[in-house]
Design a protein around this motif. Structure first.
Motif, PDB file in Angstrom:
ATOM      1  N   GLY A   1       0.841  -1.229  -0.137  1.00 12.39           N
ATOM      2  CA  GLY A   1       0.170  -0.170   0.049  1.00 12.39           C
ATOM      3  C   GLY A   1       0.773   1.380   0.119  1.00 12.39           C
ATOM      4  N   SER A   2       1.969   1.338   0.875  1.00 12.44           N
ATOM      5  CA  SER A   2       2.712   2.586   0.731  1.00 12.44           C
ATOM      6  C   SER A   2       3.595   2.457  -0.387  1.00 12.44           C
ATOM      7  N   LEU A   3       3.732   1.413  -1.122  1.00 13.90           N
ATOM      8  CA  LEU A   3       4.629   1.637  -2.438  1.00 13.90           C
ATOM      9  C   LEU A   3       3.536   2.255  -3.618  1.00 13.90           C
ATOM     10  N   ILE A   4       2.459   1.772  -3.499  1.00  8.72           N
ATOM     11  CA  ILE A   4       1.600   2.065  -4.537  1.00  8.72           C
ATOM     12  C   ILE A   4       1.130   3.473  -4.312  1.00  8.72           C
ATOM     13  N   SER A   5       0.550   4.255  -3.077  1.00  4.76           N
ATOM     14  CA  SER A   5       0.361   5.468  -2.713  1.00  4.76           C
ATOM     15  C   SER A   5       1.671   6.296  -3.283  1.00  4.76           C
ATOM     16  N   GLY A   6       2.898   5.724  -2.677  1.00  2.00           N
ATOM     17  CA  GLY A   6       4.148   6.661  -2.983  1.00  2.00           C
ATOM     18  C   GLY A   6       4.250   7.079  -4.287  1.00  2.00           C
ATOM     19  N   ILE A   7       3.969   5.891  -5.278  1.00  2.00           N
ATOM     20  CA  ILE A   7       4.276   6.151  -6.593  1.00  2.00           C
ATOM     21  C   ILE A   7       3.591   7.098  -7.236  1.00  2.00           C
ATOM     22  N   ILE A   8       1.932   6.953  -6.575  1.00  2.00           N
ATOM     23  CA  ILE A   8       0.885   7.830  -7.087  1.00  2.00           C
ATOM     24  C   ILE A   8       1.211   9.221  -6.958  1.00  2.00           C
ATOM     25  N   ALA A   9       1.585   9.552  -5.728  1.00  2.00           N
ATOM     26  CA  ALA A   9       1.892  10.874  -5.320  1.00  2.00           C
ATOM     27  C   ALA A   9       3.225  11.436  -5.939  1.00  2.00           C
ATOM     28  N   ALA A  10       4.250  10.513  -6.158  1.00  2.00           N
ATOM     29  CA  ALA A  10       5.280  11.022  -7.072  1.00  2.00           C
ATOM     30  C   ALA A  10       5.099  11.308  -8.576  1.00  2.00           C
ATOM     31  N   MET A  11       3.902  10.756  -8.850  1.00  2.00           N
ATOM     32  CA  MET A  11       3.435  11.026 -10.211  1.00  2.00           C
ATOM     33  C   MET A  11       2.857  12.561 -10.227  1.00  2.00           C
ATOM     34  N   GLY A  12       2.740  13.342  -8.965  1.00  2.00           N
ATOM     35  CA  GLY A  12       1.860  14.506  -8.985  1.00  2.00           C
ATOM     36  C   GLY A  12       0.552  14.490  -8.749  1.00  2.00           C
TER      37      GLY A  12
END
Length: 255
Positions: free
Chosen positions: A196-207
């Motif tokens: 979950g942390s990886l998915i949310s982190g990737i999405i946040a990093a995409m702006g």
């Protein structure tokens, strides 16, 4: 009618208990998570409010307000967790007796035992925390002893301190099995948490910070909902194994 066949008086088993936990949870994925979402709604509003305020970080007045809001969110999280746990516990026993989970009944019952549930939850949390502060293992032992305190309140409601004693009575003789269940369960939750942390982190990093926040909250709701299912099923299986009664007899208190 029951959804899960069980022989009264069977031994308490790790595999059977965990299998039942995930079966019950995924059969009721929507109502259980919706219960958490509605009860935790004030916290989610505060989280979003804090996220908006954070854009003004560095201004002393805003930083002070952020601290106050964060403290309130922590307190509400603690309180609402135990209320949602009581509501989900009621729903678990509806499912175990072959009935569809009645959202309104479970929500109402969770609120009806809110005070003793919150007080007992605070006692269990404090005792477990103190045990872990002394040395990690005593904290785990205390938690295993008091693991089914909330289901005891929801089903039997003998009072806060009597519920602690009742939990100790039910878990006695099965604590190694309970340790195994907790260990396996914690590993599963940790793995899901990392994903979950990886998915949310990737999405946040995409702006897409807000979308990432929503994904993160969705995973947090999962952790909040599945824990009470575990404790309720453990309570049910312990009583079936130790007292030689059926789940239908256990939930007769609701009739």
């Amino acid at each position: 009618m029951t959804t899960i066949d069980e022989s009264v008086g069977n031994d308490f088993r790790i595999g059977d208990t965990l299998s039942k936990v995930f079966s019950v949870y995924f059969r009721n994925f929507i109502p259980f998570n919706l219960l958490v979402l509605i009860i935790a709604a004030p916290i989610l509003v505060l989280v979003l409010f804090t996220d908006i305020l954070s854009y003004g970080n560095g201004v002393e007045a805003v930083d002070t307000l952020l601290g106050i809001v964060a403290l309130i969110a922590v307190i509400l999280t603690f309180v609402f967790y135990f209320v949602s746990a009581a509501a989900i516990t009621h729903g678990v026993f509806q499912d175990l007796t072959g009935k569809p989970v009645n959202f309104t009944e479970s929500f109402s019952h969770g609120l009806s035992v809110a005070v003793p549930t919150i007080l007992a939850g605070i006692v269990v949390s404090v005792l477990s925390f103190l045990g872990m502060m002394v040395f990690f293992i005593p904290g785990i032992i205390i938690f295993m002893i008091l693991m089914v305190t909330i289901p005891v309140i929801v089903i039997e409601n003998p009072g806060v301190f009597a519920s602690l004693g009742r939990s100790a009575e039910l878990t006695k003789g099965n604590r190694w099995a309970l340790f195994g269940i907790l260990l396996i369960f914690m590993v599963i939750v940790i793995v899901v948490s990392i994903v979950g942390s990886l998915i949310s982190g990737i999405i946040a990093a995409m702006g897409m910070e807000i979308v990432g926040l929503i994904v993160s909250i969705a995973f947090q709701i999962f952790y909040t909902a599945i824990g009470p299912v575990l404790y309720a099923v453990v309570y049910n299986n312990l009583r079936v194994a130790k007292e030689g009664i059926s789940t239908d007899q256990i939930v007769s208190v609701f009739e």
